[in-house]
Design an enzyme around this catalytic site. Structure first.
Site, PDB file in Angstrom:
ATOM      1  N   ASP A  96       0.849  -1.267  -0.050  1.00 54.69           N
ATOM      2  CA  ASP A  96      -0.045   0.009  -0.101  1.00 54.69           C
ATOM      3  C   ASP A  96       0.821   1.250   0.080  1.00 54.69           C
ATOM      4  O   ASP A  96       2.169   1.300   0.308  1.00 54.69           O
ATOM      5  CB  ASP A  96      -1.129  -0.115   1.167  1.00 54.69           C
ATOM      6  CG  ASP A  96      -2.189   0.571   0.957  1.00 54.69           C
ATOM      7  OD1 ASP A  96      -2.230   1.412   0.056  1.00 54.69           O
ATOM      8  OD2 ASP A  96      -3.330   0.309   1.750  1.00 54.69           O
ATOM      9  N   ASP A 144     -10.820   1.795  -3.373  1.00 54.00           N
ATOM     10  CA  ASP A 144     -11.538   1.670  -1.962  1.00 54.00           C
ATOM     11  C   ASP A 144     -12.993   1.751  -2.156  1.00 54.00           C
ATOM     12  O   ASP A 144     -13.700   1.391  -1.194  1.00 54.00           O
ATOM     13  CB  ASP A 144     -11.048   2.524  -0.864  1.00 54.00           C
ATOM     14  CG  ASP A 144      -9.647   2.139  -0.422  1.00 54.00           C
ATOM     15  OD1 ASP A 144      -9.470   1.184  -0.635  1.00 54.00           O
ATOM     16  OD2 ASP A 144      -9.086   2.916   0.411  1.00 54.00           O
TER      17      ASP A 144
END
Ligand code: GLA
Length: 736
Positions: free
Chosen positions: A473, A543
């Site tokens: 990430d 997301d």
């Protein structure tokens, strides 16, 4: 594929395109054609008429020849071309005028790989290397052009060599330039932000300059490094398309300029804003690769070319055509509230519904109970994971699951041991307070010691051998970009040096752990590009896990990326990003159109929907082989309806997903004209055994389910009443 005439016209041709340029009588590389394949490309007409233009400056005194209206392969500024140049900089005397002339060429069979940057794989390809020189500045520029026999992608890059004994400074060091002839063009580009990545915008090519770029340190969701210059009115099925992307994950620039004579210049490469590279005598500078596609049957044909190429020549070979495991990710199931017991419990739940892999997301490392601390300290939290990650991984694997883990290696929280030990390891500039993003700072990956530290920390965990997957990430854009590791006059190199450091780290890790499936993530799609994808087989697309919120994202993403490189999960409802309530089925159907499918639900949600989840996961597993290597097509996209088709690589199974957003009474009866089927074959609809002829499905279309608001008729195929309904058809080709 590559032919060269005696008078130095160069042609690169395959079944998709011809790309032609020549050495002009003035010694300039003059672009002649980039479009459909030509039978005799070396004899293409020179369109530039050498004639008097009022107020034009004639290049170096020659008659009727101005660079301002000459299509060029690698333009520079200051010698009669007033447009934005591919090359710009200055020599040690302060001279900013560059002039590149043809020197020599070479053709190589194998595609040279860039040493420090990711590059597309070769094979069945030829590369033309044309060397230009500026005798005054003693600068040599090598232009690389790779053409493949079986792919419609042209790969370009440039290499700058300082052949003199004084320093040169590069400011514009673009990878490629493309001068297209005057025409009615539109631009299609993709913009967005967190949880709204890949929004599509279409505009006419304006007079002047239109740029999509990034100065954030990541390629970014604000403007994806992708642009298509299309014939006005181009649709999915019609129109000529010139599309470009970059194999680069940092500050990029795609600049489109329509000049006074209406030709259109595209420049692709590193963003020249805030960039300066000091090229010492004898040194080289390599640009990232720019990839170009020409397609003449609309956006669909463009996407097919990109998809095939990304999958076959960019994405790691080890995972090519490999079905991805289904997974349970702990993030939206538990957020930071994870500990060994809970993870093992979720692993049992995962097992119950048939999932293949348990992924431990954020929250597992020392002191990490929320997003205010601990990034940088990659050892398991002693209280919550007392036996450590290797032991946990082994326990999860003993249950018959794979195990995956989350890292955010490029970051550090001020509240962390790493920051205490090395406060100067962050990107920062003297005298300025560093800006925080999600409470974190960016590590200075331009420093080799930072790369070594990160390698050692990650290696320490992966070396247990029980980690099957890593989610990598990166959750903030960069600010105060400066490095304590670089001299004062190299500070504007830091952004690019960061990328070189990152690629070095990824190269080392993926080389040592070739079987670990790496997934790229940057708050979703904030760094979704071919640079990252050349190390990581898949990308956390966004997301945004609400299915309706995802439709546009998948649509935009699919212009460039094949489903093979995308991941999704069934998240909670109401959705945590936009609050929308939707059924498990619609959540699954939107996520089903990707390679890596999973869930991120807590125990109660799993229990509540257990049997439905079991059958959906079973479906995901059964179809996982189909969802790598196949063909994706956008069939319908309107404000209220979306329909996609996916055809497996063996063409035996065809999936058709239909999403209906808001219900209303008395809607029209819809159908979807399917594409790429075998006209003479029959296709059996799995849900009811009905057979449809391939030609009828393509010409007449498949009737789509109706959203009823009133009475129902048993003979009609309906979708769930109300908003946000969807249906997934599966057809099997009848081979008899
Ligand atoms: C980012 C990612 C999420 C999740 C969190 C964890 O936002 O996009 O999927 O991993 O970080 O902090």
């Amino acid at each position: 594929m590559i032919t060269v005439s005696k008078d130095k016209t160069f042609a690169l041709t395959n079944k998709y395109f011809s790309y032609v340029f020549r050495v002009s009588p003035e010694g300039i590389l003059e672009h002649l054609h980039y479009g459909g394949p030509l039978r005799d490309p070396l004899n293409v007409a020179v369109h530039h008429l050498r004639t008097q233009r009022e107020v034009a400056s004639n290049f170096q005194g020659g008659p009727y020849f101005s660079l301002s209206d000459t299509p060029q392969e690698f333009p520079s500024f200051g010698t009669s071309d007033y447009r934005f140049p591919a090359l710009h900089g200055r020599n040690s005397d302060g001279n900013t005028v560059f002039s590149l002339h043809y020197k020599k060429y070479q053709i190589v069979k194998e595609k040279p790989r860039l040493k420090k940057l990711p590059s597309a794989r070769g094979g069945d390809s030829e590369t033309l290397i044309v060397t230009l020189e500026d005798p005054l500045h003693k600068l040599e520029v090598e232009l690389y052009y790779t053409v493949y026999e079986h792919y419609g992608v042209l790969v370009r890059s440039a290499k700058f060599k300082n052949k003199g004994n004084k320093e040169l400074q590069l400011q514009h060091a673009y990878s490629s330039a493309l001068d297209l002839p005057p025409h009615e063009y539109e631009i299609l580009h993709l913009h967005g932000t967190w949880s709204r990545e890949f929004c599509e915008e279409r505009i006419d090519v304006p007079k002047g300059r239109f740029i999509v770029d990034s100065a954030r340190g990541t390629s970014s969701a604000a403007h994806s490094p992708f642009i298509a210059i299309v014939q006005k009115g181009t649709t999915e099925e019609y129109g000529r398309v010139h599309a470009t992307t970059l194999m680069y994950s940092g500050n990029f620039s795609l600049s489109v300029e329509k000049g006074e004579f209406e030709d259109v210049r595209l420049l692709a490469g590193i963003n020249p804003f805030n960039f300066h590279w000091r090229l010492k005598p004898g040194k080289k500078f390599c640009t990232p690769e720019a990839l170009h596609v020409y397609a003449d049957k609309g956006l669909r044909s463009m996407s097919h070319i990109w998809h095939e190429f990304v999958r076959e020549k960019v994405s790691p070979e080890r995972f090519r055509h490999k079905p991805r495991p289904t997974y349970l990710n702990t993030w939206e199931a538990a957020y930071f509230d994870v500990d060994e017991e809970k993870v093992l419990h979720l692993a049992d739940k995962a097992k119950e519904i048939g999932v293949d892999m348990l992924v431990l997301d954020d929250g597992w490392f020392e002191g990490r109970r929320d997003d205010t601390s601990s990034l940088g300290d990659w050892t398991a939290d002693k209280e919550r994971f007392p036996s450590g990650i290797p032991a946990l991984a082994a326990k999860v694997k003993a249950k018959g699951l794979k195990f995956g883990i989350w890292f955010e290696p490029e970051m550090v929280n001020p509240k962390s041991q790493l920051f205490e030990d090395h406060p100067d390891w962050i990107l920062h500039v003297p005298g300025r307070k560093p800006s925080l993003g999600r409470n974190q700072l960016t590590l200075d990956l331009s420093r080799p010691e930072v790369i070594d530290y990160l390698y050692a920390q990650i290696d320490d965990i992966l070396s247990c051998g029980d980690i099957d997957y890593v989610k990598w990430d990166m959750n903030r854009n960069m600010t105060e970009v400066g490095s304590a590791g670089q001299s004062k006059n190299r500070q504007r190199e830091v952004s690019h040096r960061y990328m070189l450091g990152l690629y070095d780290l990824l190269r080392r890790l993926t080389k040592k752990y070739p079987d670990v499936l790496f997934e790229n993530c940057a708050s979703g799609g904030n760094r979704f590009d071919l640079g990252m994808l050349s190390y990581m087989a898949q990308n956390w697309t966004s997301d945004m896990c609400d299915p309706i919120g995802r439709l546009d994202i998948i649509n935009g993403c699919s212009y460039l990326f094949p489903l093979d490189v995308t991941a999704a999960y069934i998240g909670p409802s109401p959705n945590h990003q936009n609050g929308r309530v939707s059924s498990i089925k619609t959540r699954f159907n939107a996520g089903a159109f990707c390679a890596a499918r999973g869930i991120s639900l807590n125990e109660e949600d799993i229990d509540e929907h257990k049997s439905e989840l079991q059958s959906l996961i079973m479906f995901a597993k059964d179809t996982s082989e189909d969802f790598v290597g196949g063909r994706f097509d956008r069939l319908i996209k309107s404000k209220n309806e979306v329909c996609w088709q996916y055809t497996s690589r063996d063409e035996q199974t065809v999936y058709l997903a239909y999403f209906h957003i808001l219900a209303a009474p008395n809607l029209p009866f819809r159908r979807a004209r399917m594409v790429g089927l075998e006209a003479n074959a029959d296709y059996m609809l799995v849900e009811d055994g009905a057979t449809y002829a391939g030609d009828a499905l393509m010409q007449n279309g498949m009737p789509l389910p109706y959203v009823a608001t009133g009475q129902v008729n048993e003979k009609v195929r309906y979708m769930t009443k109300g908003d946000f309904s969807s249906h997934l058809f599966v057809f099997k080709k009848d081979n008899n």
